[in-house]
Design a protein around this motif. Sequence first.
Motif, PDB file in Angstrom:
ATOM      1  N   PRO A   1       0.836  -1.201   0.000  1.00 18.76           N
ATOM      2  CA  PRO A   1       0.000   0.000   0.000  1.00 18.76           C
ATOM      3  C   PRO A   1       0.876   1.258   0.000  1.00 18.76           C
ATOM      4  O   PRO A   1       1.936   1.298   0.628  1.00 18.76           O
ATOM      5  N   LEU A   2       0.403   2.268  -0.722  1.00 13.22           N
ATOM      6  CA  LEU A   2       1.008   3.598  -0.680  1.00 13.22           C
ATOM      7  C   LEU A   2       0.026   4.500   0.047  1.00 13.22           C
ATOM      8  O   LEU A   2      -1.111   4.686  -0.385  1.00 13.22           O
ATOM      9  N   LEU A   3       0.463   5.067   1.159  1.00 16.20           N
ATOM     10  CA  LEU A   3      -0.428   5.800   2.064  1.00 16.20           C
ATOM     11  C   LEU A   3      -0.486   7.293   1.735  1.00 16.20           C
ATOM     12  O   LEU A   3       0.537   7.919   1.452  1.00 16.20           O
TER      13      LEU A   3
ATOM     14  N   HIS B   1      -5.396   6.157  -0.102  1.00 16.53           N
ATOM     15  CA  HIS B   1      -4.448   5.045  -0.100  1.00 16.53           C
ATOM     16  C   HIS B   1      -4.598   4.236  -1.392  1.00 16.53           C
ATOM     17  O   HIS B   1      -5.719   4.036  -1.877  1.00 16.53           O
ATOM     18  N   HIS B   2      -3.468   3.749  -1.903  1.00 12.80           N
ATOM     19  CA  HIS B   2      -3.507   2.961  -3.140  1.00 12.80           C
ATOM     20  C   HIS B   2      -2.595   1.741  -3.028  1.00 12.80           C
ATOM     21  O   HIS B   2      -1.800   1.621  -2.094  1.00 12.80           O
TER      22      HIS B   2
ATOM     23  N   PHE C   1       4.602  -0.889   4.094  1.00  9.70           N
ATOM     24  CA  PHE C   1       3.878   0.305   3.704  1.00  9.70           C
ATOM     25  C   PHE C   1       4.837   1.363   3.173  1.00  9.70           C
ATOM     26  O   PHE C   1       5.985   1.445   3.601  1.00  9.70           O
ATOM     27  N   TYR C   2       4.337   2.186   2.258  1.00 11.06           N
ATOM     28  CA  TYR C   2       5.102   3.303   1.715  1.00 11.06           C
ATOM     29  C   TYR C   2       4.299   4.590   1.914  1.00 11.06           C
ATOM     30  O   TYR C   2       3.081   4.566   2.044  1.00 11.06           O
ATOM     31  N   GLY C   3       5.011   5.700   1.955  1.00  9.99           N
ATOM     32  CA  GLY C   3       4.356   6.956   2.289  1.00  9.99           C
ATOM     33  C   GLY C   3       4.230   7.105   3.794  1.00  9.99           C
ATOM     34  O   GLY C   3       4.841   6.375   4.575  1.00  9.99           O
ATOM     35  N   THR C   4       3.413   8.064   4.212  1.00  7.42           N
ATOM     36  CA  THR C   4       3.243   8.382   5.626  1.00  7.42           C
ATOM     37  C   THR C   4       1.811   8.113   6.047  1.00  7.42           C
ATOM     38  O   THR C   4       0.870   8.650   5.436  1.00  7.42           O
ATOM     39  N   ALA C   5       1.642   7.317   7.092  1.00  8.52           N
ATOM     40  CA  ALA C   5       0.293   7.036   7.595  1.00  8.52           C
ATOM     41  C   ALA C   5      -0.301   8.296   8.202  1.00  8.52           C
ATOM     42  O   ALA C   5       0.346   8.968   9.010  1.00  8.52           O
TER      43      ALA C   5
ATOM     44  N   LEU D   1      10.156   6.291  -4.585  1.00 13.46           N
ATOM     45  CA  LEU D   1       9.597   5.972  -3.279  1.00 13.46           C
ATOM     46  C   LEU D   1      10.047   4.614  -2.751  1.00 13.46           C
ATOM     47  O   LEU D   1       9.792   4.283  -1.596  1.00 13.46           O
ATOM     48  N   GLY D   2      10.702   3.822  -3.598  1.00 13.84           N
ATOM     49  CA  GLY D   2      11.300   2.579  -3.119  1.00 13.84           C
ATOM     50  C   GLY D   2      10.431   1.349  -3.185  1.00 13.84           C
ATOM     51  O   GLY D   2      10.862   0.274  -2.772  1.00 13.84           O
TER      52      GLY D   2
END
Length: 475
Positions: A137-139, A396-397, A409-413, A468-469
């Motif tokens: 997931p990308l947050l 979220h995607h 998880f990627y991004g910031t929750a 983003l890795g």
Amino acid sequence: MYIGKSTELSRRAFMRRTSQLAVAGAASSYALGLAGMGEAAAFSASGGYKALVCIFLYGGNDYGNTLIPYDLANYNRYQEIRGGGAGGAGIALPRSSLAGSVLNQPADQVLTDDIRYSLAPTMPRLKSRFDEGRMAPLLNVGPLVVPLTKAQYQSNNTTSFPRPAKLFSHNDQQSTWQSSQPEGSRTGWGGRMGDLAQSSNRNAMFTAINATGNAVFLSGDNALPYQVSRGGAVQVRGLENRVYRSSAASAALDGLLRTHNGHVLEADYAQTMARSIQYGGFVNDALENSALQTDFGDGNGLADQLSVVARLIAARGDLGVTRQVFMVSMGGFDNHDGLIGRHEGLLSQLDFAMDAFFRATIELGIADRVTTFTASDFGRTLASNGDGSDHGWGGHHFMIGGAVNGGRFYGTAPQVSVDSDDQVGRGRLLPTTSVDEYSATLAKWFGVSESEMPGISPNIGRFAQPDLGFMAPPG
């Protein structure tokens, strides 16, 4: 049989990319460090076949009931904001229903406020793919022109702190998501990748393929989406058989479908239709020769679209392609009311279709060569309007594929709140990851060079994470 090959970028495309590079250069040291323009067309087609598949969720997916807080403290905040839960009125899902779909995040990853997420209970297949390291997931991702804090968003200084035009509007944000430019853009980031990839394909015609209807995502300066239906190439019955038993009537119909009077929308329609008519037989012959055993079920429109995409990928040798971008979609996500029940059903269809398509790529032996990802108009409000949720911003995607660095998880929750610094009212998330960073990460894996990246993701020079890795290194 080969239908056409793009051997170089058009002058128009080159000038557009040059101007975008100049804008990015003014915005960031990242752009200033790019290689010289002599490398401007250095798209890498090494490593064999690769495909990107965009699943667009029309209507604005409700992020709050897609990835749900499961730890007790954050779940209680979620339930208090949304109402409902175990038998109450509102739109929170009962915590007891989430136990089987908790995502087991790695021990080295701690999210905001120690949150632990569960997928919606109707998404068991994607939960399994997360656990095996193939889904991520990308947050809190959404359209941004520049990084924004809440104070900057609330500022009247839109020159220093620009924001996407017409936030919370379906049509505008669909276009912004698909193009990284305001509504009215004639190119999307999928099509701009197609521009670069065309010269890698013997049949440039089949670089960008749309299985869902016209959308800006797959339009480029040179690349035009080839339209297919769930059954294969678009066929016009009146051209295959005489209209009213008259060859003259059929010829007249053919002329009407292929010609236009100069209006831009008519021109686009006519060109798309002409391509489908001209090459329909070739595509359907290739599809008939592609064997695929994966079960895509019945009555799932998204799965039907992904089934034809899988068959086209299986026919990649006959089609003469090594790089492709696809778009499919499903609608129904504009749930201002009736969210409970309806939304879970939509996510169940998405879960089955994404998993079936991933299984098909495994069957074809190219799971690490195909990456599928979701997008949507926007997220929605965390606050309930009584029976649903309203238009939001960030959401979220999901990404799935053999090359996805999944299981984390990627991004910031975001905080579970309606008044924190990472939202702009009623739980509308202020994105902490931009669509440009999302697209640039996918584009890098696809083969786009650093010097070409501003042409794909025009705002990327303003953001700190061009990668983003979540994808394995290109290769």
